[in-house]
Enzyme design. Structure first.
Site, PDB file in Angstrom:
ATOM      1  NE  ARG A 166      53.700 101.953  41.187  1.00 54.96           N
ATOM      2  CZ  ARG A 166      52.576 102.616  41.797  1.00 54.96           C
ATOM      3  NH1 ARG A 166      52.281 103.648  41.688  1.00 54.96           N
ATOM      4  NH2 ARG A 166      52.299 101.185  42.883  1.00 54.96           N
ATOM      5  CE  LYS A 220      27.175 105.942  48.478  1.00 58.54           C
ATOM      6  NZ  LYS A 220      26.483 106.086  49.970  1.00 58.54           N
ATOM      7  CE  LYS A 244      47.194 110.223  43.493  1.00 60.62           C
ATOM      8  NZ  LYS A 244      47.505 109.375  42.798  1.00 60.62           N
TER       9      LYS A 244
HETATM   10  C1  MV4 Z   1      38.533 104.538  49.177  1.00 62.08           C
HETATM   11  C2  MV4 Z   1      37.711 103.963  49.405  1.00 62.08           C
HETATM   12  C3  MV4 Z   1      35.969 103.480  50.405  1.00 62.08           C
HETATM   13  N1  MV4 Z   1      35.233 104.450  49.746  1.00 62.08           N
HETATM   14  N2  MV4 Z   1      37.467 105.960  49.171  1.00 62.08           N
HETATM   15  C4  MV4 Z   1      42.598 103.222  49.484  1.00 62.08           C
HETATM   16  C5  MV4 Z   1      44.109 104.009  48.567  1.00 62.08           C
HETATM   17  C6  MV4 Z   1      43.627 105.121  47.826  1.00 62.08           C
HETATM   18  N3  MV4 Z   1      43.921 104.460  46.702  1.00 62.08           N
HETATM   19  C7  MV4 Z   1      41.938 104.928  47.839  1.00 62.08           C
HETATM   20  N4  MV4 Z   1      42.301 104.195  49.149  1.00 62.08           N
HETATM   21  C8  MV4 Z   1      39.944 104.050  49.099  1.00 62.08           C
HETATM   22  N5  MV4 Z   1      39.251 104.536  49.003  1.00 62.08           N
HETATM   23  C9  MV4 Z   1      35.911 105.982  48.655  1.00 62.08           C
HETATM   24  N6  MV4 Z   1      35.419 106.518  48.321  1.00 62.08           N
HETATM   25  C10 MV4 Z   1      38.858 102.655  50.513  1.00 62.08           C
HETATM   26  C11 MV4 Z   1      40.019 102.522  50.433  1.00 62.08           C
HETATM   27  C12 MV4 Z   1      40.808 101.890  50.625  1.00 62.08           C
HETATM   28  C13 MV4 Z   1      41.549 100.867  50.472  1.00 62.08           C
HETATM   29  C14 MV4 Z   1      41.072 100.996  48.408  1.00 62.08           C
HETATM   30  C15 MV4 Z   1      41.751 100.279  48.223  1.00 62.08           C
HETATM   31  C16 MV4 Z   1      42.569  99.278  48.370  1.00 62.08           C
HETATM   32  C17 MV4 Z   1      43.029  99.268  49.532  1.00 62.08           C
HETATM   33  C18 MV4 Z   1      42.321 100.220  50.290  1.00 62.08           C
HETATM   34  C19 MV4 Z   1      42.349  99.872  51.679  1.00 62.08           C
HETATM   35  C20 MV4 Z   1      41.644 100.873  52.579  1.00 62.08           C
HETATM   36  C21 MV4 Z   1      41.063 102.380  51.715  1.00 62.08           C
END
Ligand code: MV4
Length: 448
Positions: free
Chosen positions: A293, A203, A116
């Site tokens: 994918r 953040k 990542k």
């Molecule tokens: C985040 C976030 C809030 N702030 N990054 C969850 C999956 C991964 N792909 C990244 N994710 C998140 N990253 C920051 N800086 C909240 C999430 C997140 C989320 C993102 C997309 C779809 C569903 C989610 C569920 C929980 C947290």
């Protein structure tokens, strides 16, 4: 042109891949576990090979068995579908080394996107907007550069594992008092889950929507985007409803970010289909990760644009030039997809067992992607996705209405499903009014 494809997956996506092969006159090899002899795609494939027992580690994740099956059947390409080995750079590399075509981007691109920090660094360099944060491996103990970056971005922050993604290996930190302990905990968790405890932080966004951009690229530097999908309706990182267009985001804003993604693909040498995932908050897109994918929700884009994404995967992997240009992409009406899972409606625990009766919905603009049938026994070894119902209509209101009708027509007797939850969500204020974030489903379930 690819002559024979080995389908390295199961369930609805294996059947979907088989259909695309039939359309393009490509021969098919189904590989399956002992639990999956009865699947429709196994019956319909030109050849099938049992590659191991029900336990996915011994079958669908068993690289030597899959390569042997490809050699035995003289397949020339391997389609990994989603899940299982679809984002394993190790698998893609072994496929390449053995002179098979991996239907997807190169193993090198997959490897970059799996890390990542590397993915984020690449995106930042290519002008894709990213969340401010500490974009290198965090030291084990809080250091002054770490504190300086936290001062810059402000609490709360989110700790993330570099090999995380899909929602695993993340932790919100609210203040400096919690910081060291949270770092230690997340590191240990990441070590246990991914075999690597390296972390970074960003953040934290508290009310984002999850918007993703679909891209399609050939081996000659041509790339296009196929608009967005809103995948905000999810629980514990399991999406359950996806739609396109996204409510209340100006299409011109999508075109702008889509163009940024396309340029990034060209510079990365990206090939095949891919998805850029963004958090969208306060009218801004920020990259979170790239999926290398085909995705579960690809039919949303297929119905919106009329483009067969799986067929396109086969064509670009056959070294064909894209015969679609960006200006040819037209988005028609509105599409909603409901994922139908075999699960307990209260606990969300998977609910395998025998389906006594299955009846699929139909009518104009309704598509059902599923492998289930009356008498099918859902094995306990795999994920709980039974079917995807997709509704395409002239506008969102009609798509919702038609989806409700489709859900009312659907019969799945014998096991528990989330159909009732879908019916409630489709008439909920937050969904109907398009006023939701990634937290809305969890909040709804807490209050209802
Ligand atoms: C985040 C976030 C809030 N702030 N990054 C969850 C999956 C991964 N792909 C990244 N994710 C998140 N990253 C920051 N800086 C909240 C999430 C997140 C989320 C993102 C997309 C779809 C569903 C989610 C569920 C929980 C947290």
């Amino acid at each position: 042109m690819i002559n024979k494809v080995l389908i390295a997956n199961r369930g609805e996506i294996a059947l979907r891949i088989l259909r695309a092969c039939k359309k393009l006159n490509i021969k098919t090899v189904a590989i399956h576990s002992t639990a999956d002899r009865q699947l429709a795609h196994v019956r319909l494939a030109d050849e099938s090979v049992c590659i191991g027992p029900a336990d996915p580690k011994k079958s669908y994740l068993n690289i030597p068995s899959i390569i042997s099956a490809a050699e035995l059947t003289d397949a020339d390409a391997i389609h990994p579908g989603y899940g299982f080995l679809s984002e394993s750079s190790t698998f893609a590399e072994i496929v390449e080394t053995n002179k098979f075509i991996f239907i997807g981007p190169s193993s090198n691109v997959i490897r970059t996107m799996g890390d990542k920090i590397k993915a984020k660094q690449a995106m930042k360099d290519l002008g894709v907007p990213c969340i401010p944060g500490y974009d290198e491996i965090l030291p084990e103990k809080i250091s002054s550069p770490v504190l300086k970056k936290i001062q810059e971005v402000g609490y709360p922050i989110m700790l993330k594992a570099i090999y995380g993604g899909g929602g695993r290996g993340m932790k919100i930190v609210h203040n400096e008092k919690e910081l060291q302990k949270s770092m230690d905990l997340t590191r240990t968790e990441a070590e246990n889950t991914f075999g690597n405890g390296d972390l970074y932080f960003e953040k934290y966004f508290d009310k984002p929507r999850h918007i993703e951009i679909q891209v399609l690229c050939d081996n000659f530097g041509n790339a296009i985007h196929l608009a967005e999908r809103d995948c905000s309706i999810q629980r514990r990182n399991q999406k359950i409803i996806e739609e396109s267009r996204a409510v209340n985001i100006h299409p011109q804003l999508i075109d702008k970010i889509g163009e940024v993604c396309v340029n990034a693909c060209k510079k990365l040498g990206y090939t095949g289909v891919g998805t850029f995932e963004f958090l969208y908050q306060d009218n801004q897109f920020n990259f979170i990760e790239m999926n290398t994918r085909i995705q579960v929700e690809h039919p949303v884009t297929e119905l919106l644009t009329g483009i067969d994404l799986i067929a396109q995967q086969m064509l670009v992997s056959s070294n064909k030039k894209l015969d679609i240009e960006q200006k040819d992409i037209k988005c028609n009406g509105h599409v909603i997809e409901c994922r139908i899972n075999a699960e307990d409606p209260k606990t969300f625990i998977p609910s395998p067992g025998k389906i006594n009766l299955f009846h699929a919905p139909g009518g104009p603009g309704i598509r059902t992607d599923t492998h289930i049938y009356s008498g099918y026994e859902v094995p306990p070894n795999y994920d709980s996705l039974l079917a995807k119902i997709i509704a395409h209509a002239e506008d969102r209101e009609t798509a919702i209405k038609n989806m409700l009708q489709a859900l009312n027509e659907t019969v799945i007797d014998g096991i528990n499903t989330n159909i009732r939850l879908h019916k409630k969500l489709l008439i909920s204020d937050f969904f109907v009014n398009g006023k939701f974030t990634i937290n809305s489903l969890t909040e709804y379930l807490n209050n209802n």
